[in-house]
Enzyme design. Structure first.
Site, PDB file in Angstrom:
ATOM      1  N   LYS A 122      25.615 -11.714   2.759  1.00 20.33           N
ATOM      2  CA  LYS A 122      25.926 -10.601   2.187  1.00 20.33           C
ATOM      3  C   LYS A 122      27.206  -9.860   2.190  1.00 20.33           C
ATOM      4  O   LYS A 122      27.329  -9.490   0.665  1.00 20.33           O
ATOM      5  CB  LYS A 122      25.081  -9.370   3.048  1.00 20.33           C
ATOM      6  CG  LYS A 122      23.334  -8.956   2.963  1.00 20.33           C
ATOM      7  CD  LYS A 122      22.579  -7.540   3.549  1.00 20.33           C
ATOM      8  CE  LYS A 122      21.400  -7.932   3.437  1.00 20.33           C
ATOM      9  NZ  LYS A 122      21.018  -9.161   4.515  1.00 20.33           N
TER      10      LYS A 122
HETATM   11  C1  LIG Z   1      19.833  -9.650   4.559  1.00 22.25           C
HETATM   12  C2  LIG Z   1      19.220 -11.019   5.410  1.00 22.25           C
HETATM   13  C3  LIG Z   1      18.244 -11.572   4.995  1.00 22.25           C
HETATM   14  C4  LIG Z   1      17.608 -11.719   3.890  1.00 22.25           C
HETATM   15  O1  LIG Z   1      18.240 -11.593   2.940  1.00 22.25           O
HETATM   16  P1  LIG Z   1      16.972 -11.144   1.811  1.00 22.25           P
HETATM   17  O2  LIG Z   1      18.319 -11.681   0.568  1.00 22.25           O
HETATM   18  O3  LIG Z   1      16.890  -9.802   2.144  1.00 22.25           O
HETATM   19  O4  LIG Z   1      15.829 -12.190   1.679  1.00 22.25           O
HETATM   20  C5  LIG Z   1      18.556 -12.789   6.046  1.00 22.25           C
HETATM   21  N1  LIG Z   1      19.570 -13.216   6.956  1.00 22.25           N
HETATM   22  C6  LIG Z   1      20.430 -12.354   7.039  1.00 22.25           C
HETATM   23  C7  LIG Z   1      21.716 -12.594   8.402  1.00 22.25           C
HETATM   24  C8  LIG Z   1      20.933 -10.699   6.746  1.00 22.25           C
HETATM   25  O5  LIG Z   1      21.642 -10.034   7.182  1.00 22.25           O
END
Ligand SMILES: *Cc1c(COP(=O)(O)O)cnc(C)c1O
Length: 480
Positions: A122
């Site tokens: 993120k």
């Molecule tokens: C947020 C997250 C996901 C999922 O991503 P999306 O964009 O919501 O599909 C997967 N793995 C980790 C470690 C995350 O923080």
């Protein structure tokens, strides 16, 4: 470039108009009117750009196609300031790591997206968002108070992106004592004056309810300029498109080659960026959606039924950032799948989901297109799969992966093809989910030096009851 809503509102809006927004006024999500097309010559030029000038310049090239209301020099400066080796650990920013050979070059690779400040993917989007917000708020002479709810990765990524930024405060609620010790330490040790951690005496749903209640208090929302940074934000999605190009360019030497991606998925934000890259013409063979036991998306791609889950039906798993009951970005893909029919999308996501909790495209001819025309495949992984995959990857390749990435590696194996590299997106580092990695391997994951001892740092967090009025009072006092 103008943006429209997936539910039919075609009022043309510019990038900076939607930058600070969540949903469109009609309840839909924003998408560009058309996907810019990347031709062969451009892709060849970008190969050189990435190799010689780096990720930030590649990001600038891609973002420029979608953003025409920020001066080119300013946008370039924002990208250069965001994607540095200092913040993301390497010059490539998203280096590929080889895991296994495959037939005719169809090897298995990991793309490292989690070397940013909070060790999860993120950061890739949120770090850019922080700089875009600061730029746009200064230009408007405005301030913004971001209110959010987190059970882990989103909250810390938002705080590390917004810390010290002019014009922005972050109020982040989290369920008291329910995040992993590492995640609590990451967030609560931030001492920046514009970051406010609020531990709510309750569960994650209580935090979300509070955010909703405060946002629905329109007078308060206006007076205190309350905003959000959730995953439906278009700028976050756009930032993620860049690393699909960077992954492709590292795995190939000529544009005739294709690659596939497997994406550990929750809210469908990450893989939706892959869809956008593919729509732009990036030679992607398959986009594989990997879920955990919360298999809303896997069910859709297998059957055509999209059925949101109640909280009793939403499992707490060892890949918790994928524990979703509905996939908030999924509407974007369905809008494209239905030939951009806003009225139908509104009917499915507005009327049908709210009355029946599901919709069924299984017998719609468009559903076949999801796999054939758009390259989508899916699969699911369980706790036992995660443990086995973490162990196997470590034993055979000496590489330690986290639980979310393990869901990806597990599901990817079923879709590997000769001649097509399979790139699994690494979405977090193992140290963030140490307990399960320890369960799989019997050893502690390695910890990057800058995180040694963070559990012992002083903390800045306030405890509040699960009560929107208490949170509003705290916000008002903090803004005084
Ligand atoms: C947020 C997250 C996901 C999922 O991503 P999306 O964009 O919501 O599909 C997967 N793995 C980790 C470690 C995350 O923080």
């Amino acid at each position: 470039m103008n943006y429209l809503s997936t539910r039919g509102d075609k009022t043309p809006r510019k990038f900076c108009e939607i930058l600070l927004e969540g949903l469109a006024p009609d309840g839909g999500l924003y998408l560009p009117e058309a996907y810019p097309q990347v031709d062969d010559a451009t892709l060849t030029r970008w190969r050189k750009v990435y190799r010689d000038q780096g990720y930030a310049e590649l990001a600038f090239e891609i973002l420029s196609l979608y953003i025409d209301d920020i001066a080119a020099d300013d946008l370039r400066a924002i990208c250069q300031k965001t994607y540095t080796a200092e913040v993301f650990g390497t010059g490539e920013i998203v280096p590929l790591r080889h895991l296994e050979d495959g037939k005719d070059g169809g090897g298995l690779w990991l793309e490292a997206l989690s070397n940013g400040p909070t060790l999860a993917f993120k950061d890739m989007a949120m770090q850019l968002l922080g700089n875009l917000f600061e730029y746009e708020l200064a230009r408007r002479g405005e301030t913004l108070n971001i209110l959010g709810a987190t059970s882990g990765d989103t909250g810390s990524a938002a705080e590390y992106a917004m810390r010290g930024k002019q014009g922005v405060r972050v109020f982040m609620t989290s369920p008291k004592g329910r995040m992993s010790p590492f995640q609590q330490a990451q967030m609560f040790s931030l001492m920046d004056a514009n970051i406010f951690n609020i531990a709510i005496e309750g569960v994650f749903d209580d935090c979300q309810d509070i955010v909703k209640a405060v946002s629905n208090d329109l007078a308060f929302k206006r007076q205190y300029k309350i905003g959000t940074v959730n995953s439906i934000n278009w700028a976050r999605l756009l930032a993620q498109v860049v690393y699909y190009f960077a992954g492709y360019l590292q795995a190939t030497t000529a544009n005739a080659e294709k690659v596939s991606f497997t994406v550990p998925s929750g809210n469908f934000g990450n893989v939706c960026a892959g869809h956008v890259a593919r729509m732009m013409g990036l030679p992607i063979d398959q986009l594989v959606v990997a879920t955990n036991e919360n298999d809303v998306l896997d069910e859709f791609f297998r059957t055509g039924v999209y059925r949101v889950r109640g909280s009793a039906d939403t499992h707490e798993t060892s890949s918790p950032s994928m524990d979703i009951s509905k996939a908030s970005n999924f509407e974007r893909f369905v809008f494209d799948l239905l030939g951009r029919d806003g009225a139908r999308t509104r009917d499915l996501f507005g009327a049908q989901l709210s009355t029946q909790g599901k919709f069924d495209l299984g017998t719609d001819p468009a559903f076949q297109d999801a796999a054939t025309r758009y390259g989508f495949k899916s699969g699911k992984s369980t706790h036992a799969d995660r443990l086995a995959t973490i162990k196997d990857t470590y034993d055979r390749h000496g590489v330690m992966i986290d639980t979310h990435t393990a869901d990806g590696v597990k599901v990817a194996q079923a879709y590997r093809r000769p001649g097509v590299p399979m790139i699994v997106l690494e979405t977090a580092l193992p140290i963030k989910f140490a307990a399960t990695v320890q369960e799989a391997l019997g050893i502690e994951p390695e910890r990057p030096p800058k995180f040694i001892g963070i559990e012992d740092l002083p903390r800045r967090v306030i405890d509040l009851p699960a009560d929107a009025a208490a949170v509003q009072a705290f916000i008002a006092k903090s803004c005084a």
